[in-house]
Design a protein around this motif. Structure first.
Motif: not given
Length: 423
Positions: A277-306
């Protein structure tokens, strides 16, 4: 109105039913897209206002059914009631203003002379609003005759027909447009007039919003005939009002981009969230973290070590999560718990969103972020009040590390099975 210290960059004033909320979108995807954009990029310096024909009771019912954000201001009952904040503190000055040349008893007496009118439910009858249903073919004639009768009774009233079936009688000074003009006047008196105001609607009771001076406007693509007719006659050549090609909340996002008001790409439309990221935005990072959490449990991201590595990379080695049940875990343990949950919500109604995100920098390299974290699934809706401590960590792709997460259940929204609540 005091949440922001200065001018709001943007104030969105939106109708709810079939504008912000698409009742034909069973997964609420367009609304969730708007939510993510708002909490990520606008909540910290902007205001959201819901302007609805619903009474307070019916508005609160909608909030229980749909993933609506908490508005800064709520205008209800077709612009006859204004409240502020989560606790919905009423604007007494507005109520007093509406009493001028208004007599509800006289309105009831005169409308009883029209058999074409049938009362809406008792919840929709308010101190400054009398609401009926009427068949489309009778609307124009009844409105004309009734208006003349009420004027002869010494009343100043406004009759609004919307949705092809609803007829509302209000004081002349009421209405969604008048309520917005009143708010603008209050903001201006305090030296806090928003830099941009975007009004959004789909039906006849929204037309007044577009007539308020110096606002941008969007008529969503699914708008009713009476608003489309008004738009064609009054605003088709107005460059500050558009007829969106997208439905409901997606049309609102489209308008933000069309008018160049600010960011218009929802985090839910971003597939790769691992870039630097170019500049740190706490609100944006919180949104993205929980979106990743949702996508992991819905299998909408790759099931990978990365994917897991990226989560670990933003975690402080001694980071702690206090579960809403009161049990304390290391954040790394929570990630370990999450790994085998990949796809456990696949094919379900499971969704995660955050509301009321606020952040404050408490030291040169630390931020405290507060928000409501919601989960919705086939089992119902659950919510916890969340505080997150973030530390600067320049060597990571995101530039920060999770140090502490503390959660407590919101009254009435605790999960029955606490083990399913991981983050």
């Amino acid at each position: 109105m005091d949440r922001l210290d200065g001018h709001a960059h943007l104030m969105i004033v939106s109708d709810l039913d079939y504008t912000m909320v698409d009742h034909d979108d069973q997964e609420n995807l367009s609304l969730l897209r708007f939510n993510a954009l708002w909490e990520s990029d606008y909540r910290h310096n902007s205001l959201v206002v819901f302007s609805t024909g619903r009474s307070p009771m019916m508005y609160k019912q909608l909030r229980k059914e749909k993933p609506l954000l908490t508005p800064d201001i709520t205008i209800m009952s077709v612009g006859t009631e204004i409240t502020y904040g989560e606790s919905m503190v009423p604007d007494d000055g507005w109520e007093q203003y509406l009493n001028h040349k208004w007599d509800r008893d006289v309105v009831l007496e005169e409308t009883a002379k029209f058999p074409q009118l049938s009362f809406q439910s008792s919840t929709e009858q308010r101190p400054h609003k009398v609401s009926f249903f009427i068949q489309k073919g009778y609307a124009e004639e009844v409105m004309k005759s009734l208006s003349e009768l009420l004027v002869n009774c010494g009343l100043d009233v406004k009759i609004i027909y919307s949705g092809g079936i609803c007829l509302d009688i209000l004081p002349l000074g009421a209405g969604k447009g008048e309520a917005l003009a009143y708010l603008h006047k209050k903001f201006k008196a305090d030296g806090k007039l928003p830099t941009n105001t975007l009004v959004c609607g789909d039906s006849g009771n929204d037309t007044e919003l577009f007539s308020v001076p110096d606002v941008y406007g969007v008529v969503v693509s699914n708008a009713h005939e009476e608003l489309l007719k008004w738009y064609a006659q009054n605003s088709k050549d107005n460059p500050k009002v558009i007829h969106a090609t997208e439905r409901c909340a997606a049309g609102i996002i489209q308008a933000i981009g069309h008018f160049g008001i600010g960011p218009n790409i929802s985090p839910r439309d971003v597939v790769d969230s691992g870039c630097k990221i170019k500049s740190f935005n706490p609100g944006h990072e919180i949104v993205m973290f929980y979106l990743l959490y949702e996508r992991w449990r819905r299998a909408e991201v790759e099931n990978s070590d990365l994917t897991i590595h990226n989560m670990i990379s933003i975690t402080h080695p001694s980071g702690i999560l206090v579960h809403p049940s009161g049990v304390e875990h290391s954040i790394l343990e929570c990630i370990d718990t999450l790994v085998p949950c990949y796809g456990d919500k696949r094919g379900t109604q499971f969704r995660v969103w955050v509301d009321r995100v606020s952040s404050s920098q408490i030291s040169s390299d630390s931020w405290l972020v507060k928000f409501d974290k919601w989960e919705s699934s086939d089992e119902g809706r659950h919510c916890c009040l969340t505080m997150v401590l973030l530390n600067s960590k320049p060597e990571t792709p995101k530039g920060f590390a999770l140090v502490n997460v503390h959660q407590t259940w919101l009254d009435g929204y605790a999960a029955g099975d606490h083990t399913t609540w991981i983050f």
